[in-house]
Scaffold this motif. Structure first.
Motif, PDB file in Angstrom:
ATOM      1  N   PRO A  74       0.805  -1.235   0.000  1.00 55.18           N
ATOM      2  CA  PRO A  74       0.000   0.000   0.000  1.00 55.18           C
ATOM      3  C   PRO A  74       0.838   1.286   0.000  1.00 55.18           C
ATOM      4  N   HIS A  75       2.076   1.208   0.386  1.00 54.67           N
ATOM      5  CA  HIS A  75       2.951   2.381   0.323  1.00 54.67           C
ATOM      6  C   HIS A  75       3.166   2.790  -1.134  1.00 54.67           C
ATOM      7  N   TYR A  76       3.323   1.814  -2.010  1.00 54.50           N
ATOM      8  CA  TYR A  76       3.534   2.078  -3.434  1.00 54.50           C
ATOM      9  C   TYR A  76       2.220   2.268  -4.181  1.00 54.50           C
ATOM     10  N   TYR A  77       1.189   1.561  -3.719  1.00 52.40           N
ATOM     11  CA  TYR A  77      -0.118   1.618  -4.363  1.00 52.40           C
ATOM     12  C   TYR A  77      -1.178   1.882  -3.282  1.00 52.40           C
ATOM     13  N   PRO A  78      -1.444   3.152  -2.981  1.00 52.83           N
ATOM     14  CA  PRO A  78      -2.415   3.459  -1.925  1.00 52.83           C
ATOM     15  C   PRO A  78      -3.836   3.008  -2.256  1.00 52.83           C
ATOM     16  N   GLN A  79      -4.069   2.601  -3.495  1.00 48.99           N
ATOM     17  CA  GLN A  79      -5.380   2.075  -3.894  1.00 48.99           C
ATOM     18  C   GLN A  79      -5.588   0.651  -3.383  1.00 48.99           C
ATOM     19  N   ILE A  80      -4.548   0.054  -2.801  1.00 52.03           N
ATOM     20  CA  ILE A  80      -4.616  -1.330  -2.335  1.00 52.03           C
ATOM     21  C   ILE A  80      -4.594  -1.373  -0.815  1.00 52.03           C
ATOM     22  N   THR A  81      -5.519  -2.133  -0.268  1.00 56.50           N
ATOM     23  CA  THR A  81      -5.545  -2.431   1.158  1.00 56.50           C
ATOM     24  C   THR A  81      -5.310  -3.927   1.314  1.00 56.50           C
ATOM     25  N   ILE A  82      -4.353  -4.299   2.149  1.00 56.07           N
ATOM     26  CA  ILE A  82      -4.120  -5.718   2.441  1.00 56.07           C
ATOM     27  C   ILE A  82      -5.119  -6.134   3.516  1.00 56.07           C
ATOM     28  N   HIS A  91       4.411 -21.306  -0.166  1.00 53.96           N
ATOM     29  CA  HIS A  91       3.584 -20.373  -0.920  1.00 53.96           C
ATOM     30  C   HIS A  91       3.012 -19.302  -0.011  1.00 53.96           C
ATOM     31  N   LEU A  92       2.366 -18.342  -0.630  1.00 50.89           N
ATOM     32  CA  LEU A  92       1.810 -17.198   0.080  1.00 50.89           C
ATOM     33  C   LEU A  92       0.423 -16.903  -0.463  1.00 50.89           C
ATOM     34  N   HIS A  93      -0.526 -16.649   0.433  1.00 51.45           N
ATOM     35  CA  HIS A  93      -1.853 -16.185   0.052  1.00 51.45           C
ATOM     36  C   HIS A  93      -1.974 -14.730   0.481  1.00 51.45           C
ATOM     37  N   ILE A  94      -2.521 -13.908  -0.410  1.00 50.91           N
ATOM     38  CA  ILE A  94      -2.772 -12.504  -0.088  1.00 50.91           C
ATOM     39  C   ILE A  94      -4.213 -12.191  -0.472  1.00 50.91           C
ATOM     40  N   LEU A  95      -4.960 -11.665   0.475  1.00 52.33           N
ATOM     41  CA  LEU A  95      -6.300 -11.173   0.211  1.00 52.33           C
ATOM     42  C   LEU A  95      -6.189  -9.655   0.218  1.00 52.33           C
ATOM     43  N   LEU A  96      -6.442  -9.052  -0.944  1.00 51.85           N
ATOM     44  CA  LEU A  96      -6.292  -7.606  -1.020  1.00 51.85           C
ATOM     45  C   LEU A  96      -7.516  -6.968  -1.642  1.00 51.85           C
ATOM     46  N   TYR A  97      -7.691  -5.705  -1.307  1.00 47.64           N
ATOM     47  CA  TYR A  97      -8.828  -4.933  -1.795  1.00 47.64           C
ATOM     48  C   TYR A  97      -8.298  -3.764  -2.600  1.00 47.64           C
ATOM     49  N   VAL A  98      -8.636  -3.740  -3.872  1.00 52.20           N
ATOM     50  CA  VAL A  98      -8.328  -2.595  -4.719  1.00 52.20           C
ATOM     51  C   VAL A  98      -9.504  -1.642  -4.540  1.00 52.20           C
TER      52      VAL A  98
END
Length: 147
Positions: A74-82, A91-98
């Protein structure tokens, strides 16, 4: 029981979908060869996860760096909330909100994230070159899957 055809994960994205648009996305990123580079499972699997010695993942140095990089998106893309992230050994799972349209496609965000993690990995391996298969080879698979 009939066996279903396996679809490579790089083909699981929708061709006609605009991955820069506001939505909730679940991403899965795997380590090449499913090597357990991100951490080790520890604790007693017969106990609840809330118990002091319950099962949990102990992140490796790379795993801790990966979590730090996820939290920095989110520092680079403030449109994204983790919303959530779950590290597994391989592996890695990420749930994000654009929250609003991105200036780039989500794939470019993922590529930047993976490049940063790969740089950290090479530093941890003593600065090995990108193509050194014994030490500095990028740990991530070349693709990601939105599921």
């Amino acid at each position: 029981m009939e066996k279903r055809e396996t679809i490579p994960s790089y083909k699981r994205r929708l061709n006609d979908w605009d991955y820069s648009q506001p939505r909730i996305y679940m991403l899965t990123l795997a380590i090449e060869g499913r090597r357990p580079l991100l951490g080790t499972l520890v604790g007693d699997a017969s106990l609840p996860t809330t118990a002091s010695n319950g099962p949990r993942l102990l992140p490796s140095e790379l795993g801790a760096a990966v979590l730090h990089e996820v939290d920095g998106i989110p520092h680079y893309y403030p449109q994204i909330t983790i919303i959530a992230r779950q590290l597994m050994p391989d592996h890695l799972h990420i749930l994000l909100y654009v929250t609003r349209p991105l200036p780039v496609y989500l794939g470019q965000v993922v590529a930047g994230f993976k490049a940063s993690c790969n740089k950290k990995w090479r530093q941890m391996q003593g600065g090995a070159q990108r193509q050194d298969p014994q030490r500095g080879e990028a740990p991530w698979q070349n693709h990601w899957a939105p599921y």
